[in-house]
Write a protein that holds these residues in place. Structure first.
Motif, PDB file in Angstrom:
ATOM      1  N   LEU A 229      90.795  88.397  72.844  1.00 36.06           N
ATOM      2  CA  LEU A 229      90.456  89.595  73.618  1.00 36.06           C
ATOM      3  C   LEU A 229      91.541  89.936  74.638  1.00 36.06           C
ATOM      4  N   GLN A 230      92.212  88.904  75.148  1.00 36.47           N
ATOM      5  CA  GLN A 230      93.281  89.163  76.117  1.00 36.47           C
ATOM      6  C   GLN A 230      94.597  89.532  75.422  1.00 36.47           C
ATOM      7  N   THR A 231      94.946  88.817  74.353  1.00 38.94           N
ATOM      8  CA  THR A 231      96.234  89.003  73.691  1.00 38.94           C
ATOM      9  C   THR A 231      96.264  90.226  72.784  1.00 38.94           C
ATOM     10  N   VAL A 232      95.231  90.393  71.972  1.00 35.46           N
ATOM     11  CA  VAL A 232      95.208  91.458  70.971  1.00 35.46           C
ATOM     12  C   VAL A 232      94.555  92.723  71.504  1.00 35.46           C
ATOM     13  N   VAL A 233      93.381  92.561  72.115  1.00 35.22           N
ATOM     14  CA  VAL A 233      92.645  93.730  72.610  1.00 35.22           C
ATOM     15  C   VAL A 233      93.222  94.240  73.929  1.00 35.22           C
ATOM     16  N   GLY A 234      93.810  93.317  74.723  1.00 37.95           N
ATOM     17  CA  GLY A 234      94.446  93.732  75.970  1.00 37.95           C
ATOM     18  C   GLY A 234      93.563  93.683  77.197  1.00 37.95           C
ATOM     19  N   TRP A 235      92.468  92.941  77.144  1.00 36.40           N
ATOM     20  CA  TRP A 235      91.586  92.821  78.295  1.00 36.40           C
ATOM     21  C   TRP A 235      92.096  91.759  79.257  1.00 36.40           C
ATOM     22  N   ASP A 236      91.624  91.807  80.501  1.00 33.09           N
ATOM     23  CA  ASP A 236      91.962  90.755  81.454  1.00 33.09           C
ATOM     24  C   ASP A 236      90.920  89.636  81.345  1.00 33.09           C
ATOM     25  N   LEU A 237      91.104  88.560  82.137  1.00 30.53           N
ATOM     26  CA  LEU A 237      90.218  87.395  82.060  1.00 30.53           C
ATOM     27  C   LEU A 237      88.775  87.767  82.369  1.00 30.53           C
ATOM     28  N   GLY A 238      88.586  88.619  83.384  1.00 27.01           N
ATOM     29  CA  GLY A 238      87.228  89.005  83.754  1.00 27.01           C
ATOM     30  C   GLY A 238      86.507  89.726  82.631  1.00 27.01           C
ATOM     31  N   GLN A 239      87.204  90.668  81.992  1.00 23.57           N
ATOM     32  CA  GLN A 239      86.592  91.412  80.880  1.00 23.57           C
ATOM     33  C   GLN A 239      86.311  90.498  79.692  1.00 23.57           C
ATOM     34  N   ALA A 240      87.274  89.619  79.387  1.00 18.10           N
ATOM     35  CA  ALA A 240      87.086  88.709  78.261  1.00 18.10           C
ATOM     36  C   ALA A 240      85.932  87.750  78.515  1.00 18.10           C
ATOM     37  N   SER A 241      85.838  87.225  79.739  1.00 14.56           N
ATOM     38  CA  SER A 241      84.749  86.309  80.079  1.00 14.56           C
ATOM     39  C   SER A 241      83.398  87.009  79.986  1.00 14.56           C
ATOM     40  N   ALA A 242      83.339  88.243  80.461  1.00 12.26           N
ATOM     41  CA  ALA A 242      82.090  89.002  80.397  1.00 12.26           C
ATOM     42  C   ALA A 242      81.679  89.251  78.953  1.00 12.26           C
ATOM     43  N   ALA A 243      82.660  89.562  78.086  1.00  9.39           N
ATOM     44  CA  ALA A 243      82.353  89.806  76.678  1.00  9.39           C
ATOM     45  C   ALA A 243      81.869  88.542  75.995  1.00  9.39           C
ATOM     46  N   VAL A 244      82.530  87.405  76.284  1.00  6.44           N
ATOM     47  CA  VAL A 244      82.102  86.140  75.699  1.00  6.44           C
ATOM     48  C   VAL A 244      80.695  85.791  76.175  1.00  6.44           C
ATOM     49  N   GLY A 245      80.438  86.008  77.470  1.00  8.10           N
ATOM     50  CA  GLY A 245      79.101  85.752  77.998  1.00  8.10           C
ATOM     51  C   GLY A 245      78.061  86.667  77.385  1.00  8.10           C
ATOM     52  N   GLY A 246      78.410  87.953  77.224  1.00  7.42           N
ATOM     53  CA  GLY A 246      77.493  88.895  76.588  1.00  7.42           C
ATOM     54  C   GLY A 246      77.200  88.529  75.151  1.00  7.42           C
ATOM     55  N   GLY A 247      78.230  88.066  74.440  1.00 11.47           N
ATOM     56  CA  GLY A 247      78.029  87.625  73.066  1.00 11.47           C
ATOM     57  C   GLY A 247      77.100  86.427  72.995  1.00 11.47           C
ATOM     58  N   ALA A 248      77.212  85.528  73.977  1.00 11.67           N
ATOM     59  CA  ALA A 248      76.331  84.363  74.009  1.00 11.67           C
ATOM     60  C   ALA A 248      74.884  84.769  74.287  1.00 11.67           C
ATOM     61  N   VAL A 249      74.695  85.777  75.152  1.00 10.69           N
ATOM     62  CA  VAL A 249      73.343  86.292  75.389  1.00 10.69           C
ATOM     63  C   VAL A 249      72.767  86.838  74.090  1.00 10.69           C
ATOM     64  N   ALA A 250      73.586  87.572  73.351  1.00 10.01           N
ATOM     65  CA  ALA A 250      73.142  88.093  72.051  1.00 10.01           C
ATOM     66  C   ALA A 250      72.794  86.953  71.102  1.00 10.01           C
ATOM     67  N   ASN A 251      73.579  85.872  71.128  1.00  3.32           N
ATOM     68  CA  ASN A 251      73.251  84.707  70.312  1.00  3.32           C
ATOM     69  C   ASN A 251      71.852  84.198  70.629  1.00  3.32           C
ATOM     70  N   GLY A 252      71.571  84.097  71.933  1.00  6.54           N
ATOM     71  CA  GLY A 252      70.266  83.604  72.351  1.00  6.54           C
ATOM     72  C   GLY A 252      69.135  84.518  71.916  1.00  6.54           C
ATOM     73  N   VAL A 253      69.359  85.819  72.025  1.00  2.00           N
ATOM     74  CA  VAL A 253      68.333  86.786  71.609  1.00  2.00           C
ATOM     75  C   VAL A 253      68.057  86.661  70.112  1.00  2.00           C
TER      76      VAL A 253
END
Length: 415
Positions: A229-253
């Motif tokens: 997400l940082q290298t290819v998509v171009g997001w910063d650490l905060g955005q990448a961390s939020a996306a990974v966390g959001g994906g994990a929430v979706a996993n739980g759902v």
């Protein structure tokens, strides 16, 4: 399981900072993640044999304390890449048995027909570990440096161990340990079966392969998604961390929704329109399509939603595989066979970081490398999903092995 998966997520979240500080290639960093899983499978299998002699509540406490002991050394400023490798190997040894022992423990509280939902909730704890860790440890890394991410995970393990010491206990249906285990199995009407027959059953083989593919996806996302997400998509650490966390929430759902639907079907006395096991295989096939879209489509409004649900449905196989294996195994042997299942599918955690790291490093660009790596992942999901849909039949194999649909118990339960 929340603490367990937060521990796993640390290295991926801190990956870009670690690679920068130590001057590592992605392949070398993949080796560090693979080191975590180097003895993971052997430990999962070895400690699972102890479930016949030691209470699961004691084993879980010992593991929790070891997790913390292996995280905290990275707070030392002089701890380098060698120390990182060593502590990840030790952490893998300590965390390898977590899933089979935890599932075995939880199954001591529920009869067979009621196990899918509590097993799913246990796996929700794993998803929550990433969901909580991603933004929390991302903030810790930003404000205090990557070493304190390891420190925070270690402290969390110590806090959990303190609570477990007071609250943790065996379930009323847990099979006895020690000399009484074999006798209790005979009293409950579930004689032991040859382990070879269980391991060679269509249910065990396809459940293990399907769970291997699901764990491959999970490990790939934990290790490489922040960097992608940082290298290819171009997001910063905060955005990448939020996306990974959001994906994990979706996993739980996804896991919780599946558990609720399975419980509803069990209470109605129906298994749904598909044979038991076939549905989880088809979800792997669906996840394969989602990973393919994620890898090949550049539009973020299409790519990003693939992480939140469509790619996550593969994880249902990890829950279904464990409940299916419990169905075809007598209670006193359940911990051992669950350990063998984890020993097989956890190999995905060894291979996935190395393979994807090598593919990316050997490609002309990170973008093309990641695309190829995700497509390999999609192919694995597709093949194992088809096999599971065709051959994963726990009820049929339980009848063939002579394992009755009875409570996992050392005490009598009236019906």
């Amino acid at each position: 399981m929340l603490v367990n998966f937060a521990d796993k997520a640390v290295l991926g979240l801190a990956g870009p900072e670690i690679m920068k500080e130590f001057g590592l290639s992605r392949q070398e960093f993949g080796a560090a993640q693979a080191a975590f899983f180097s003895l993971f499978s052997l430990s999962a299998l070895g400690v699972s044999f102890l479930t016949r002699k030691v209470c699961t509540s004691v084993l879980l406490l010992a593991m929790g304390l070891l997790w913390s002991a292996t995280q905290l050394p990275m707070l030392w400023g002089a701890a380098g890449f060698g120390m990182l490798i060593a502590t990840r190997v030790l952490l893998g040894i300590a965390e390898g048995p977590a899933a089979p022992v935890a599932v075995h423990h939880v199954h001591g509280w529920f009869e067979q027909r009621e196990r899918t939902l509590p097993t799913a909730i246990l796996m929700v704890g794993a998803a929550a570990g990433v969901a909580v860790a991603a933004p929390t440890l991302g903030a810790v890394i930003s404000h205090f440096g990557w070493r304190w991410a390891f420190g925070a995970a270690g402290i969390a393990g110590l806090l959990w161990s303190a609570v477990w010491t007071v609250k943790g206990k065996e379930g009323p249906l847990a099979p006895p340990v020690g000399r009484e285990a074999r006798a209790a199995d005979g009293e409950s009407g579930a004689a032991e079966v040859p382990l070879r027959a269980v391991f060679l059953s269509g249910t065990f083989i396809t459940a293990a392969l399907g769970a291997f593919a699901a764990y491959w996806v999970m490990s790939a996302k934990l290790t490489w998604l922040p960097d992608y997400l940082q290298t290819v998509v171009g997001w910063d650490l905060g955005q990448a961390s939020a996306a990974v966390g959001g994906g994990a929430v979706a996993n739980g759902v996804v896991l919780l929704a599946h558990g609720l639907l399975a419980r509803r079907a069990a209470l109605r006395g129906t298994g749904g329109r598909l044979p038991a096991g076939a549905g989880a295989g088809l979800l792997l096939v669906a996840s394969s399509g989602a990973v393919t879209v994620f890898a090949t489509v550049d539009a973020l409004w299409i790519k990003v939603p693939m992480m939140f649900g469509p790619m996550a449905v593969a994880l249902v196989m990890i829950t279904v595989a464990q409940t299916a294996i419990a169905r075809i195994t007598p209670p006193s042997q359940r911990g051992v066979v669950l350990g063998a299942l984890v020993a097989v599918f956890a190999l995905g955690g060894v291979v996935s970081p190395l393979v994807l790291g090598r593919i990316v490093d050997s490609s002309a660009t990170a973008t093309s490398g990641y695309e190829n790596g995700w497509l390999v992942t999609a192919a694995l999901l597709l093949i194992t999903g088809i096999l599971a849909a065709l051959f994963m039949r726990p009820e049929r194999d339980a009848r063939r092995l002579g394992v009755p649909d009875s409570p996992s118990t050392g005490v009598a339960v009236s019906h």
